[in-house]
Design a protein around this motif. Structure first.
Motif, mmCIF file in Angstrom:
data_model
loop_
_atom_site.group_PDB
_atom_site.id
_atom_site.type_symbol
_atom_site.label_atom_id
_atom_site.label_comp_id
_atom_site.label_asym_id
_atom_site.label_seq_id
_atom_site.Cartn_x
_atom_site.Cartn_y
_atom_site.Cartn_z
ATOM 1 N N SER A 14 70.907 74.970 37.043
ATOM 2 C CA SER A 14 69.527 75.420 37.239
ATOM 3 C C SER A 14 69.519 76.813 37.831
ATOM 4 O O SER A 14 70.429 77.197 38.575
ATOM 5 C CB SER A 14 68.791 74.489 38.203
ATOM 6 N N PHE A 15 68.493 77.574 37.481
ATOM 7 C CA PHE A 15 68.211 78.848 38.132
ATOM 8 C C PHE A 15 66.855 78.666 38.790
ATOM 9 O O PHE A 15 65.825 78.659 38.098
ATOM 10 C CB PHE A 15 68.175 79.987 37.115
ATOM 11 N N GLY A 16 66.829 78.455 40.082
ATOM 12 C CA GLY A 16 65.577 78.131 40.761
ATOM 13 C C GLY A 16 64.983 76.891 40.116
ATOM 14 O O GLY A 16 65.683 75.892 39.926
ATOM 15 N N PRO A 17 63.710 76.975 39.709
ATOM 16 C CA PRO A 17 63.077 75.785 39.129
ATOM 17 C C PRO A 17 63.451 75.552 37.655
ATOM 18 O O PRO A 17 63.108 74.529 37.082
ATOM 19 C CB PRO A 17 61.580 76.119 39.233
ATOM 20 N N THR A 18 64.155 76.526 37.044
ATOM 21 C CA THR A 18 64.471 76.405 35.609
ATOM 22 C C THR A 18 65.797 75.682 35.407
ATOM 23 O O THR A 18 66.836 76.149 35.858
ATOM 24 C CB THR A 18 64.585 77.812 34.964
ATOM 25 N N LYS A 19 65.726 74.545 34.717
ATOM 26 C CA LYS A 19 66.960 73.832 34.407
ATOM 27 C C LYS A 19 67.476 74.364 33.068
ATOM 28 O O LYS A 19 66.957 74.013 32.008
ATOM 29 C CB LYS A 19 66.680 72.327 34.339
#
Ligand SMILES: Nc1ncnc2c1ncn2[C@@H]1O[C@H](COP(=O)(O)OP(=O)(O)OP(=O)(O)O)[C@@H](O)[C@H]1O
Length: 225
Positions: A14-19
């Protein structure tokens, strides 16, 4: 069937909230060319970066030649990248201040090889990639197709066991793209290197032995075709 040389199992990133990846699986055997395909934002580059040990997955494993790459500390992981992997990116990423031959010699110079020996070896690879004539030129003085062939020479010169190519023909017209792909895949077959090729172009993927589809930016499923 031979064992995979490199395998990602259940990779989550994940990058922050982005999976970007959610339980992705793929593998490559020595000498095999695998294309990673899928729409923009589906996680292809993230997959390549996890496989290459550039980024560490949040969960899951990446195994390379019996070693758990995803559990290795930074230092041995970056040494392994430098000695066993080669990279080709969309815009070549050649050093603009160096001549083409110096660019190809650079990975060997960083490994401690003498300039004369490194440049002799670089020249054989430039010739092999059919760009011997641009050896003394700087990257800004050569065409896009020539620059990408120089970048492929630089990726192959150290004898890597895996070549990672992220949209290597993305900035080229189709004729130049096919030329780069033909030379890249022929050289990889000759040396026995595996190739992981991220592309969204079916014409480029046609040079692979097998395709892995990263589906839908939201489900992030990776499947074998
Ligand atoms: N460093 C990052 N920081 C934040 N989000 C990122 C980062 N890298 C990737 N992402 C996000 O993760 C998702 C997957 O990105 P990735 O670059 O792996 O996709 P891709 O399939 O290679 O896309 P493209 O074909 O457009 O290059 C996207 O939603 C992207 O915005």
């Amino acid at each position: 069937m031979t064992q995979p040389l490199l395998a990602a199992t259940g990779v989550v990133k994940s990058f922050g909230p982005t999976k970007a990846l959610d339980g992705a699986n793929m593998s490559v055997r020595a000498g095999e060319v695998v294309a990673v395909m899928g729409p923009s934002g589906s996680g292809k580059s993230t997959m390549l970066h996890c496989l290459a040990g550039i980024i560490q997955p949040d969960a899951g494993t990446v195994m390379y030649d019996g070693k758990e790459l995803s559990a290795m500390p930074d230092q041995p992981r970056s040494t392994l990248r430098r000695t066993e992997f080669g990279f080709v990116f969309q815009f070549g990423q050649l050093v603009p201040e160096l001549s083409c031959i110096e660019n190809v010699a650079l990975p060997m110079r960083l490994g401690g090889m003498k300039r004369r020996d490194a440049e002799a070896k670089a020249r054989t690879w430039l010739d092999r990639l059919e760009v011997g004539e641009v050896a003394a030129k700087r990257p800004g003085e050569v065409s896009g197709g020539q620059g990408q062939r120089v970048a492929v020479a630089r990726a192959l010169v150290t004898g890597p066991r895996v070549i990672f190519a992220d949209e290597p023909t993305g900035a080229l017209d189709s004729l130049n793209g096919e030329h780069v792909m033909r030379l890249l895949t022929e050289a990889a077959k000759d040396t026995g290197a595996a190739v992981i090729l991220v592309t969204h172009e079916p014409r480029v993927a046609a040079y692979s032995d097998r395709e892995v589809i990263v589906r839908d930016g939201h489900t992030r499923q990776v499947e074998f075709a």
